[in-house]
Design a protein around this motif. Structure first.
Motif, PDB file in Angstrom:
ATOM      1  N   ILE A 245       0.872  -1.165   0.000  1.00 30.49           N
ATOM      2  CA  ILE A 245       0.000   0.000   0.000  1.00 30.49           C
ATOM      3  C   ILE A 245       0.907   1.212   0.000  1.00 30.49           C
ATOM      4  CG2 ILE A 245      -1.771   1.300   1.234  1.00 30.49           C
ATOM      5  CD1 ILE A 245      -2.694  -1.376   2.433  1.00 30.49           C
ATOM      6  N   SER A 246       0.854   1.995  -1.071  1.00 30.88           N
ATOM      7  CA  SER A 246       1.759   3.123  -1.252  1.00 30.88           C
ATOM      8  C   SER A 246       0.956   4.415  -1.294  1.00 30.88           C
ATOM      9  CB  SER A 246       2.564   2.947  -2.543  1.00 30.88           C
ATOM     10  OG  SER A 246       3.418   4.045  -2.752  1.00 30.88           O
ATOM     11  N   ALA A 247       0.953   5.139  -0.175  1.00 33.05           N
ATOM     12  CA  ALA A 247       0.184   6.376  -0.089  1.00 33.05           C
ATOM     13  C   ALA A 247       1.037   7.496   0.518  1.00 33.05           C
ATOM     14  CB  ALA A 247      -1.077   6.149   0.752  1.00 33.05           C
ATOM     15  N   GLY A 248       2.350   7.408   0.351  1.00 31.85           N
ATOM     16  CA  GLY A 248       3.252   8.369   0.978  1.00 31.85           C
ATOM     17  C   GLY A 248       3.037   9.796   0.526  1.00 31.85           C
ATOM     18  N   GLY A 249       2.590  10.024  -0.697  1.00 31.32           N
ATOM     19  CA  GLY A 249       2.360  11.366  -1.196  1.00 31.32           C
ATOM     20  C   GLY A 249       0.943  11.869  -1.018  1.00 31.32           C
ATOM     21  N   PHE A 250       0.073  11.067  -0.425  1.00 34.08           N
ATOM     22  CA  PHE A 250      -1.326  11.441  -0.232  1.00 34.08           C
ATOM     23  C   PHE A 250      -1.428  12.433   0.913  1.00 34.08           C
ATOM     24  CE2 PHE A 250      -5.667  10.163   1.483  1.00 34.08           C
ATOM     25  CZ  PHE A 250      -6.376  10.819   0.486  1.00 34.08           C
ATOM     26  N   THR A 251      -2.123  13.565   0.698  1.00 33.69           N
ATOM     27  CA  THR A 251      -2.207  14.595   1.734  1.00 33.69           C
ATOM     28  C   THR A 251      -3.562  14.655   2.426  1.00 33.69           C
ATOM     29  OG1 THR A 251      -2.795  16.267   0.071  1.00 33.69           O
ATOM     30  CG2 THR A 251      -0.455  16.009   0.599  1.00 33.69           C
ATOM     31  N   GLY A 252      -4.533  13.880   1.963  1.00 30.52           N
ATOM     32  CA  GLY A 252      -5.803  13.786   2.668  1.00 30.52           C
ATOM     33  C   GLY A 252      -5.727  12.768   3.781  1.00 30.52           C
ATOM     34  N   ASN A 253      -6.844  12.580   4.478  1.00 31.08           N
ATOM     35  CA  ASN A 253      -6.937  11.554   5.519  1.00 31.08           C
ATOM     36  C   ASN A 253      -7.373  10.242   4.885  1.00 31.08           C
ATOM     37  OD1 ASN A 253      -6.458  13.697   7.277  1.00 31.08           O
ATOM     38  ND2 ASN A 253      -8.610  13.956   7.788  1.00 31.08           N
ATOM     39  N   LEU A 254      -6.611   9.190   5.123  1.00 35.53           N
ATOM     40  CA  LEU A 254      -6.924   7.878   4.569  1.00 35.53           C
ATOM     41  C   LEU A 254      -7.407   6.957   5.682  1.00 35.53           C
ATOM     42  CD1 LEU A 254      -6.861   5.805   2.229  1.00 35.53           C
ATOM     43  CD2 LEU A 254      -4.481   5.324   2.856  1.00 35.53           C
ATOM     44  N   THR A 255      -8.566   6.341   5.468  1.00 35.64           N
ATOM     45  CA  THR A 255      -9.084   5.331   6.399  1.00 35.64           C
ATOM     46  C   THR A 255      -9.226   4.033   5.629  1.00 35.64           C
ATOM     47  OG1 THR A 255     -10.283   6.989   7.689  1.00 35.64           O
ATOM     48  CG2 THR A 255     -10.976   4.695   7.926  1.00 35.64           C
ATOM     49  N   ILE A 256      -8.564   2.997   6.127  1.00 33.93           N
ATOM     50  CA  ILE A 256      -8.500   1.735   5.394  1.00 33.93           C
ATOM     51  C   ILE A 256      -8.396   0.588   6.380  1.00 33.93           C
ATOM     52  CG2 ILE A 256      -5.977   1.757   5.187  1.00 33.93           C
ATOM     53  CD1 ILE A 256      -6.339   0.788   2.291  1.00 33.93           C
ATOM     54  N   GLU A 257      -8.934  -0.563   6.009  1.00 31.22           N
ATOM     55  CA  GLU A 257      -8.790  -1.767   6.836  1.00 31.22           C
ATOM     56  C   GLU A 257      -8.145  -2.858   6.001  1.00 31.22           C
ATOM     57  OE1 GLU A 257     -11.368  -5.085   9.399  1.00 31.22           O
ATOM     58  OE2 GLU A 257     -12.329  -3.225   8.725  1.00 31.22           O
ATOM     59  N   ASN A 258      -7.108  -3.489   6.558  1.00 33.33           N
ATOM     60  CA  ASN A 258      -6.391  -4.539   5.840  1.00 33.33           C
ATOM     61  C   ASN A 258      -5.970  -5.621   6.828  1.00 33.33           C
ATOM     62  OD1 ASN A 258      -4.961  -5.960   3.857  1.00 33.33           O
ATOM     63  ND2 ASN A 258      -3.070  -4.857   4.354  1.00 33.33           N
TER      64      ASN A 258
END
Length: 285
Positions: free
Chosen positions: A213-226
Motif C-alpha cells: 500500500i503506497s500512499a506516501g504522497g497522499f495529503t488527505g486523511n486515509l481510512t482503510i482496513e487490511n
C-alpha cells in the motif's frame, strides 16, 4: 466546446469537429422509447479531446449497449440514474477505438455501470453513488505490471477492475468513499490526491493478493482496513486510520507517515505484544 446530440435512429453517424466536442446520447429504460444511442450508431470525435456521454434513466433492466462504434472519442462516460437496484447497465466497448477514459459522470445509488470488452487499459473516473466495473479482453491484460488508474470525485460506490496488478487511486475535489475495492490480481494499491478517502470494506477480502500500500504522497486523511499479514504499507501526511484484524508478519511494516495517525485493531489479541507493535511505526494513537 461544442455540444452535439447523438443519433436518434440506429445506423446513423455523428461527427465532431476540430474542438473538444461533447456528444450526448440517451438510454431510456432497456433501449425503450426516447433512446437515442443504440447498436449501429457511429460516433466520430475528430480532433480535440472528445467526450461521449450516455445518460441512462428509468428501469434499464441490466441492458447491454452493444454495437456502438466510436472513433477518436477519448472519453466515454455514463450518467446513470437507473431505477433497477438489482442489475447493471453495461457498455460494450469492443468496437470503440481511441478511448482513454471511461466511467461515471454522475450516478445514483442504483446506477451501477460496467464497461466490457475493453481492448486496451484505460483510465477510469467515478462520480456519484453507483458502482463501476471494468472488464478487459484477455489480450489487453497479458502483462505482469499493468496499472489501472481511477479518479474519484464525490464517490461512494464500489470499484472493480480484475486482471490488473496495480490499482492507482486519486481522491479529488471533495472527500470520497469507496464502499469496496475489488481487484483479483492486484498486488499494489497506490493512493494520491488531497481529499479524504475511506475504503469501507476490508481490503484483503477483495484484493486477496495485496502486498504493498503506497500512499506516501497522499495529503488527505486515509481510512482503510487490511487484515493481510504480508503487506508493507506507507501512509501519507494526513490524519490516517489503519484498521486491522491481524498483525503483519515479522519482516513487514506499516508506516503511518506524518500527521496524527491511528492504528485500530478489530480484536483484542491483535498487537498484544511488543514485537507485533514494533512493526507499526509513526502512529500517534
Amino acid at each position: 466546446m461544442r455540444q452535439r446530440s447523438a443519433t436518434t435512429t440506429g445506423g446513423e453517424t455523428t461527427t465532431g469537429g476540430d474542438g473538444d466536442d461533447t456528444i450526448s446520447g440517451v438510454m431510456v429504460g432497456a433501449a425503450g422509447q426516447g433512446t437515442t444511442v443504440q447498436a449501429g450508431d457511429i460516433v466520430k470525435g475528430g480532433a480535440g479531446t472528445d467526450t461521449l456521454t450516455i445518460s441512462a434513466s428509468g428501469d434499464v433492466d441490466g441492458h447491454t449497449l452493444a454495437g456502438l462504434q466510436t472513433v477518436s472519442v477519448e472519453k466515454v462516460l455514463v450518467s446513470n440514474f437507473d431505477t433497477d437496484a438489482a442489475k447493471t447497465f453495461t457498455v460494450d466497448t469492443s468496437i470503440m477505438t481511441g478511448v482513454e477514459v471511461v466511467g461515471l459522470a454522475a450516478s445514483g445509488a442504483n446506477g451501477d455501470t460496467a464497461f466490457s470488452g475493453m481492448l486496451g487499459i484505460v483510465g477510469a473516473q467515478m462520480t456519484g453513488a453507483g458502482d463501476l466495473t471494468l472488464t478487459y479482453d484477455a489480450s489487453a491484460v497479458t502483462g505482469t505490471a499493468d496499472t489501472q488508474s481511477v479518479t474519484l470525485v464525490n464517490t461512494s460506490g464500489k470499484f472493480t477492475a480484475n486482471s490488473i496488478e496495480t490499482i492507482s487511486i486519486t481522491s479529488s475535489t471533495v472527500a470520497n468513499t469507496l464502499s469496496s475495492l475489488a481487484a483479483d490480481s492486484a498486488t499494489t494499491l497506490e493512493v494520491a490526491g488531497d481529499k479524504n478517502l475511506t475504503i469501507t470494506a476490508e481490503l484483503a477480502g477483495s484484493v486477496a493478493n495485496i502486498k504493498t500500500i503506497s500512499a506516501g504522497g497522499f495529503t488527505g486523511n486515509l481510512t482503510i482496513e487490511n487484515d493481510d499479514t504480508t503487506t508493507n504499507a506507507t501512509l501519507g501526511s494526513g490524519n490516517d486510520v489503519y484498521k486491522t484484524g491481524a498483525a503483519v508478519a515479522a519482516t513487514y511494516q506499516v508506516d503511518g507517515g506524518a500527521g496524527t495517525d491511528e492504528i485500530s485493531v478489530t480484536a483484542a489479541t491483535v498487537l498484544d505484544t511488543a514485537l507485533e507493535t514494533a512493526r507499526y511505526v509513526n502512529f500517534e494513537q
